[in-house]
Write an enzyme that holds these catalytic residues in place. Sequence first.
Site, PDB file in Angstrom:
ATOM      1  N   GLY A   1       0.821  -1.227   0.000  1.00 11.51           N
ATOM      2  CA  GLY A   1       0.000   0.000   0.000  1.00 11.51           C
ATOM      3  C   GLY A   1       0.846   1.264   0.000  1.00 11.51           C
ATOM      4  O   GLY A   1       2.024   1.255   0.375  1.00 11.51           O
TER       5      GLY A   1
ATOM      6  N   ARG B   1     -12.372  -1.042  -2.859  1.00 14.06           N
ATOM      7  CA  ARG B   1     -12.694  -1.993  -1.797  1.00 14.06           C
ATOM      8  C   ARG B   1     -14.205  -2.058  -1.728  1.00 14.06           C
ATOM      9  O   ARG B   1     -14.885  -1.072  -2.056  1.00 14.06           O
ATOM     10  CB  ARG B   1     -12.206  -1.438  -0.451  1.00 14.06           C
ATOM     11  CG  ARG B   1     -10.894  -1.905   0.020  1.00 14.06           C
ATOM     12  CD  ARG B   1     -10.561  -1.417   1.417  1.00 14.06           C
ATOM     13  NE  ARG B   1     -11.001  -0.063   1.721  1.00 14.06           N
ATOM     14  CZ  ARG B   1     -12.124   0.238   2.357  1.00 14.06           C
ATOM     15  NH1 ARG B   1     -12.947  -0.716   2.771  1.00 14.06           N
ATOM     16  NH2 ARG B   1     -12.443   1.498   2.600  1.00 14.06           N
TER      17      ARG B   1
ATOM     18  N   GLU C   1      -3.581   6.753  -9.135  1.00 11.40           N
ATOM     19  CA  GLU C   1      -2.790   5.650  -9.700  1.00 11.40           C
ATOM     20  C   GLU C   1      -3.112   5.468 -11.188  1.00 11.40           C
ATOM     21  O   GLU C   1      -2.224   5.213 -12.006  1.00 11.40           O
ATOM     22  CB  GLU C   1      -3.082   4.357  -8.920  1.00 11.40           C
ATOM     23  CG  GLU C   1      -2.579   4.421  -7.482  1.00 11.40           C
ATOM     24  CD  GLU C   1      -3.106   3.338  -6.559  1.00 11.40           C
ATOM     25  OE1 GLU C   1      -2.768   3.362  -5.366  1.00 11.40           O
ATOM     26  OE2 GLU C   1      -3.870   2.465  -7.014  1.00 11.40           O
TER      27      GLU C   1
ATOM     28  N   ASP D   1      -3.863  43.678  35.295  1.00  8.57           N
ATOM     29  CA  ASP D   1      -5.151  43.627  34.604  1.00  8.57           C
ATOM     30  C   ASP D   1      -6.086  42.784  35.475  1.00  8.57           C
ATOM     31  O   ASP D   1      -5.633  42.026  36.349  1.00  8.57           O
ATOM     32  CB  ASP D   1      -4.941  42.986  33.217  1.00  8.57           C
ATOM     33  CG  ASP D   1      -6.237  42.611  32.565  1.00  8.57           C
ATOM     34  OD1 ASP D   1      -7.135  43.466  32.466  1.00  8.57           O
ATOM     35  OD2 ASP D   1      -6.383  41.440  32.152  1.00  8.57           O
ATOM     36  N   TYR D   2      -7.398  42.880  35.258  1.00  8.26           N
ATOM     37  CA  TYR D   2      -8.307  42.142  36.147  1.00  8.26           C
ATOM     38  C   TYR D   2      -8.825  40.837  35.506  1.00  8.26           C
ATOM     39  O   TYR D   2      -8.333  39.750  35.818  1.00  8.26           O
ATOM     40  CB  TYR D   2      -9.469  43.057  36.575  1.00  8.26           C
ATOM     41  CG  TYR D   2     -10.313  42.396  37.638  1.00  8.26           C
ATOM     42  CD1 TYR D   2      -9.861  42.328  38.960  1.00  8.26           C
ATOM     43  CD2 TYR D   2     -11.525  41.798  37.318  1.00  8.26           C
ATOM     44  CE1 TYR D   2     -10.599  41.680  39.937  1.00  8.26           C
ATOM     45  CE2 TYR D   2     -12.274  41.151  38.295  1.00  8.26           C
ATOM     46  CZ  TYR D   2     -11.807  41.091  39.590  1.00  8.26           C
ATOM     47  OH  TYR D   2     -12.523  40.441  40.547  1.00  8.26           O
ATOM     48  N   ASP D   3      -9.779  40.959  34.536  1.00 11.05           N
ATOM     49  CA  ASP D   3     -10.395  39.746  33.972  1.00 11.05           C
ATOM     50  C   ASP D   3      -9.392  38.926  33.165  1.00 11.05           C
ATOM     51  O   ASP D   3      -8.679  39.460  32.326  1.00 11.05           O
ATOM     52  CB  ASP D   3     -11.552  40.122  33.041  1.00 11.05           C
ATOM     53  CG  ASP D   3     -12.675  40.782  33.793  1.00 11.05           C
ATOM     54  OD1 ASP D   3     -13.565  40.068  34.258  1.00 11.05           O
ATOM     55  OD2 ASP D   3     -12.632  42.038  33.927  1.00 11.05           O
TER      56      ASP D   3
HETATM   57  C1  GDG Z   1      -8.538   5.107   2.790  1.00  9.99           C
HETATM   58  C2  GDG Z   1      -9.547   6.224   2.515  1.00  9.99           C
HETATM   59  C3  GDG Z   1      -7.773   7.473   1.273  1.00  9.99           C
HETATM   60  C4  GDG Z   1      -7.280  -1.755  -4.870  1.00  9.99           C
HETATM   61  N1  GDG Z   1      -7.534  -2.914  -5.503  1.00  9.99           N
HETATM   62  C5  GDG Z   1      -6.390  -3.604  -5.555  1.00  9.99           C
HETATM   63  C6  GDG Z   1      -5.403  -2.844  -4.940  1.00  9.99           C
HETATM   64  N2  GDG Z   1      -5.987  -1.705  -4.530  1.00  9.99           N
HETATM   65  C7  GDG Z   1      -5.303  -0.595  -3.847  1.00  9.99           C
HETATM   66  C8  GDG Z   1      -5.226   0.614  -4.743  1.00  9.99           C
HETATM   67  C9  GDG Z   1      -5.146   1.766  -3.748  1.00  9.99           C
HETATM   68  C10 GDG Z   1      -5.824   1.207  -2.517  1.00  9.99           C
HETATM   69  O1  GDG Z   1      -6.039  -0.168  -2.714  1.00  9.99           O
HETATM   70  C11 GDG Z   1      -7.185   1.856  -2.276  1.00  9.99           C
HETATM   71  O2  GDG Z   1      -6.975   3.136  -1.770  1.00  9.99           O
HETATM   72  P1  GDG Z   1      -8.103   4.261  -1.749  1.00  9.99           P
HETATM   73  O3  GDG Z   1      -7.463   5.531  -1.363  1.00  9.99           O
HETATM   74  O4  GDG Z   1      -8.719   4.377  -3.073  1.00  9.99           O
HETATM   75  O5  GDG Z   1      -9.230   3.789  -0.711  1.00  9.99           O
HETATM   76  P2  GDG Z   1      -9.305   3.220   0.835  1.00  9.99           P
HETATM   77  O6  GDG Z   1      -8.797   1.854   0.924  1.00  9.99           O
HETATM   78  O7  GDG Z   1     -10.715   3.385   1.225  1.00  9.99           O
HETATM   79  O8  GDG Z   1      -8.372   4.157   1.715  1.00  9.99           O
HETATM   80  C12 GDG Z   1      -9.199   6.935   1.229  1.00  9.99           C
HETATM   81  C13 GDG Z   1      -6.802   6.382   1.726  1.00  9.99           C
HETATM   82  O9  GDG Z   1      -7.239   5.750   2.919  1.00  9.99           O
HETATM   83  C14 GDG Z   1      -5.403   6.947   1.935  1.00  9.99           C
HETATM   84  O10 GDG Z   1      -5.386   7.969   2.872  1.00  9.99           O
HETATM   85  O11 GDG Z   1      -7.396   7.872  -0.024  1.00  9.99           O
HETATM   86  O12 GDG Z   1     -10.094   8.003   0.995  1.00  9.99           O
HETATM   87  O13 GDG Z   1     -10.875   5.700   2.451  1.00  9.99           O
HETATM   88  O14 GDG Z   1      -3.820   2.060  -3.468  1.00  9.99           O
HETATM   89  O15 GDG Z   1      -4.105   0.478  -5.568  1.00  9.99           O
HETATM   90  N3  GDG Z   1      -4.124  -3.248  -4.851  1.00  9.99           N
HETATM   91  C15 GDG Z   1      -3.826  -4.465  -5.397  1.00  9.99           C
HETATM   92  N4  GDG Z   1      -4.742  -5.255  -5.975  1.00  9.99           N
HETATM   93  C16 GDG Z   1      -6.024  -4.871  -6.079  1.00  9.99           C
HETATM   94  O16 GDG Z   1      -6.840  -5.618  -6.612  1.00  9.99           O
HETATM   95  N5  GDG Z   1      -2.548  -4.880  -5.344  1.00  9.99           N
END
Ligand code: GDG
Length: 722
Positions: free
Chosen positions: A29, A272, A379, A497-499
């Site tokens: 991640g 997700r 991405e 000063d007071y308050d």
């Molecule tokens: C929270 C916040 C905020 C997805 N499918 C696959 C895969 N992914 C990876 C993506 C991306 C990550 O998962 C999803 O990141 P998001 O930012 O879109 O969403 P959340 O998981 O909800 O994250 C969000 C984040 O935190 C960061 O602060 O942006 O708003 O909700 O990196 O690439 N990776 C792989 N296979 C998949 O099938 N390998």
Amino acid sequence: MGKTIIVSNRLPVSLRHKNGKFEFKPSAGGLATGLGSIYKEGENIWIGWPGNDVEDPEQRAEIIIELHELKMAPVFLTREDIEQFYEGFSNETLWPAFHYFTQNINYDEHHWEAYVRVNKMFCDAILKKADPDDTIWVHDYQLLLLPQMLREKLPNATIAFFQHIPFPSYEVVRMLPWRHEILAGMCGADLIGFHTYDDMRHFLSAVGRIMGLSNESGYIQAENRLINVDSFPMGIDYDKFAKSAKSKKTQTIAKKFLELLGDQKLLLSIDRLDYSKGIPKRIKAFDRFLEENPEYHGKVSMIMVVVPSRDKVRSYQRLKEDIDTLVGRINSDYSTLNWVPIHYFYRSFPFEELSAFYAMSDIALVTPLRDGMNLVCKEFVASKVNKKGVLILSEMAGASKELQDAILVNPNNNKGVADAIKQAITMPEKEQQARIVSMQETIQRYDVFQWVKVFMDRLQYVKQKQLDLQSKEVDADVISELHENFKKAKKPILFLDYDGTLVGFKGKPEEASPDEELKSLVSKLTKKSQVVIISGRDKETLGKWFKGQKVDIIAEHGVWLKINGGKDWELYADIDDHWKPDIKSVMEYYVQRTPGAHIEEKHHSLVWHYRKVESGLGDLRMRELFSHLKYMARGHNLQVLEGNKVLEIKRPDINKGRAASAFMKGNEYDFILAIGDDWTDEDTFQAMPENAFSIRVGYSYTKANYNIKSPKEVRYLLNKLT
Ligand code: GDG
């Protein structure tokens, strides 16, 4: 300088059981990558849950050793902890509340208790590793109470917090029975970061309304600490995605996929499993597009990846069923022997395949109903090495604030999203290129490494700012220096000063009369020194309160003077109040429009009070009145000043500084001390001769030589002098 500890609910590895053994799978991640540059350095460490339950103590011991080598330390959570703290309070209460799904919020006291308990477990785990001067960076909504818990045990540590999901409006926060504890928990940090300015201003407004702590340009003045709140939009590892899209491996995979799909315009949808991501609405918009544009049947298809997540939570199970039904219906309605509209995958893919999806798709459809940031859209853009492609992005994603060159849509607008799909499919290549290039520049520049750097630099800056203020704090040494000088002095004088200085603020101004302790303190001081009460209050009140005391009183910022507890007041400044009727009528107009506001008339000034006005409305009206009065002030040579829930307009030459200087004229004092708590006292501090001591109550920037915490400490100090 101590070490840095990163803390998040999950460690950047997953612990898996395999044939009675265990193994670790590293997370790829963005957060893990971005923070890699930190936790892998020196003595630094990452603390969190490894993602699986381990009961056997021997196995636990082995895991601790292995993780130690990876620069990590585990917090082991039981099945029950996970159910109540993670699936329960974090994901059934905070997640829906913070994403504005208020109908999904579960208000469960047991879950809350588990949340407190697990935050405490994290705190204990950190305390085992932390030294008093360490830097601790806590991540996300599962650990909102942790900063304050840490602060209590490590008062001098540098503590930061970053929230990855949205922070909602005060209207939602106030629904939570535990709102106070949650905000207080977060306020244990020195720096609190959000993805967007909107999240930050929502947080500041909630802190103002629920905790009564106001802010100035993102700085909250907590009891004894300055807290900075700011926006830090998170980026991705741009080069990793750009490089991968160009790589032979990805291109081979993409080629293979494209051969299987045939000649199609490809729409990509990746999330997700989560109701905040707007997946059913997205499918319905695609359905509408197909219905309204039959000429594209057989020519456009959608690749939809839904990564399993939180599938133990009932609302997620229902969502999965809805998605299955919708996809089934659309595919059965439109499919032909050689065309399927939606290629639906309920699983996650290895990085190279994900990268191939990004590289080969023509359009990314990213339409969350609410998203803190959303990294998928970034991405996708980074993977467009041939500069062709279109991003359709929801206005409700934090990323939309940065990616203005996407086709921005309201995800609830079914027709709008369907039309955006058509616009994307028919967008000329030149326009695609211009938009992609501009977005790539942004994403490349503000990548995840830059995000970490900017955040850490800011944290240091805030800490330094706190230290600068602290170094001026009245401590035991300062007290003994003052005491020595006071003892030796033949002709000392105190300007008090007071308050807010001798007494704390009370709900009603008339309730702040001096208590017995204060009366006896003042009387002791007057035996040794000249004591001048210098206040903005009216002469009648001050006269009554200090009747019988041998004090001098300067009232109404220097308009009136009474010497040595005498009976008569003398006018201490020229009064010219021909300007008052005009100004008062304007102020009255604002009183009529603002329930709770009132005007106080002093000899030299008019004060518009709004302490009892609905918060927010009071500030709004004050701003309006401020600009109105500023305009009028020029004509009358007056000064408009903003105070604590008041707006005051007065003659500029009447102030405490002028009065204090006039008072000292012709006298040789060998000990001078001035204490005050607000901007009106700054004039006094400025008027003091070089050898004077001056002290400001509270931790604001000041011209005074020192800061002191509160009226309680002021009384302690004055007692020590006697
Ligand atoms: C929270 C916040 C905020 C997805 N499918 C696959 C895969 N992914 C990876 C993506 C991306 C990550 O998962 C999803 O990141 P998001 O930012 O879109 O969403 P959340 O998981 O909800 O994250 C969000 C984040 O935190 C960061 O602060 O942006 O708003 O909700 O990196 O690439 N990776 C792989 N296979 C998949 O099938 N390998």
